[in-house]
Enzyme design. Structure first.
Site, PDB file in Angstrom:
ATOM      1  CE1 TYR A  44     -59.132  10.569 -95.204  1.00 15.00           C
ATOM      2  CE2 TYR A  44     -57.414  10.986 -93.833  1.00 15.00           C
ATOM      3  CZ  TYR A  44     -57.981  10.171 -94.863  1.00 15.00           C
ATOM      4  OH  TYR A  44     -57.192   9.117 -95.075  1.00 15.00           O
ATOM      5  CG  HIS A  59     -57.026  10.433-100.681  1.00 11.13           C
ATOM      6  ND1 HIS A  59     -57.465  11.217 -99.739  1.00 11.13           N
ATOM      7  CD2 HIS A  59     -57.063   9.180-100.103  1.00 11.13           C
ATOM      8  CE1 HIS A  59     -57.996  10.565 -98.653  1.00 11.13           C
ATOM      9  NE2 HIS A  59     -57.499   9.393 -98.984  1.00 11.13           N
TER      10      HIS A  59
END
Ligand code: NAP
Length: 317
Positions: free
Chosen positions: A54, A114
């Site tokens: 991110y 992730h």
């Protein structure tokens, strides 16, 4: 622990706050992220979700550290999650050290794989090309995750976007079982099968895109605009977001709504002193199901580990 305390308990015995602030954004603005985290701390949030992908770890770390320095909260009061990117599977210890440096922290509370996808360092998560995919070896990645926990770099480890089958495979060889599976979950993608499996194996589920990611490039407004959600919100004198988030925590999961707007950050936190009725739950349970983010970008017929989205989710789609 439960809704009354605003926390659930992980299989490590550590508490996890039931609402966390999401920090994924397509519009990176360090000052805006820092301001959102500071507002969230003032409102009462004690759980923050980020990921190396991110690129919000740095801003989150800045805001947390200034809150620690000014004594608003201490490190032990907050629960911080970050994630191993698809490009970092070869060396989770190096990856978490990099994340900790960005976050200015000595440990995170939760470190997640992730996606069950491995890609070259140069690739991007959102639009990988055929040549970006690498053969997947979750067993060796998990050993690296276990090492992160043994070294005290993370208090707990887990996965994200794993189907029940992938969690089951992992449990067959894991020395440390995953504490969490973070997946897309909301009233239009309820994850009943996965949640039943995780609950049996003491794995906590966290809900990403709990509002369906309205007004996001990767999301949809269909959940927020659903007439049933609007009807229930009106009946309780609550907002649609509050109804959706309250539904999530009443299912026993933690919810990770992202907002950088002060009013909506506060609104999303007002879900602990009222409840949905049995009738509301019954109606929501019958909503048509539709996964908003199927992960098409991780599927191709040549180089990906997954030739179809059904393979990626092992049929749970
Ligand atoms: N593990 C994974 O693979 C994965 C994938 C996706 C997301 N996540 C995590 O989950 C978090 C949340 O997911 P998300 O950001 O995709 O979706 P989301 O939280 O469902 O939706 C975020 C969107 O909703 C808006 N919003 C927030 N509160 C609102 C309210 N009360 N009323 C109206 N609109 C509202 C936000 O805008 P404003 O900011 O303008 O309020 C933003 O556009 C992410 O930030 C990330 O931390 C994880």
């Amino acid at each position: 622990m439960g809704i009354a305390e605003g926390r659930s308990q992980l299989n490590t015995e550590a508490p996890i706050p039931l609402i966390g602030l999401g920090t994924a954004t397509s519009n990176l603005n360090e000052e805006e992220i820092k301001a959102a985290v500071t507002t969230a701390l003032q409102v009462g949030y004690r759980h923050f979700d980020t990921a190396s992908f991110y690129r919000t770890e740095h801003a989150l770390g800045e805001a947390l550290n200034s809150a620690f320095q000014s004594g608003i909260v201490s490190r032990e009061d907050v629960f911080v999650t970050t994630k191993l990117a698809n490009t970092e599977h070869d060396d989770p210890v190096a990856a978490i050290n990099n994340s900790l440096k960005n976050l200015q922290l000595e440990y995170v509370d939760l470190y997640l794989i992730h996606w069950p996808v491995k890609m070259r360092e140069t690739s991007t998560l959102s639009q990988p090309k055929e040549e970006d995919f690498l053969p997947l070896d979750i067993k060796s990645t998990w050993q690296g995750m276990e090492q992160c926990m043994k070294m005290g770099l993370s208090k707990a480890i887990g996965v994200s976007n794993f189907s029940s089958k992938k969690v089951e495979d992992l449990l067959s060889y894991a020395k440390i079982p995953p504490a969490v599976d973070q997946v897309e979950m909301h009233p239009m993608w309820q994850q009943n099968r996965l949640r039943e499996y995780c609950s049996k194996h003491k794995i906590h589920v966290s809900a990403w895109s709990p509002l369906g990611a309205p007004n996001n490039p990767w999301g949809s407004n269909s959940l927020m605009d659903n007439p049933l959600i609007q009807e229930i919100a009106q009946k309780h004198g609550k907002t649609r977001a509050q109804v959706i988030l309250r539904w999530g925590i009443e299912q026993g999961v933690s919810v990770l709504p992202k907002s950088f707007n002060p009013g909506r950050i506060a609104e999303n936190f007002q879900i602990f002193d009222w409840s949905l009725s049995v009738d509301d739950h019954d109606k929501i349970s019958k909503l048509e199901q539709c996964k908003i983010l199927p992960g098409h970008q991780f599927v191709n017929s040549t180089t990906s580990f997954y030739k179809t989205v059904e393979e990626l989710w092992d049929g749970e789609i």
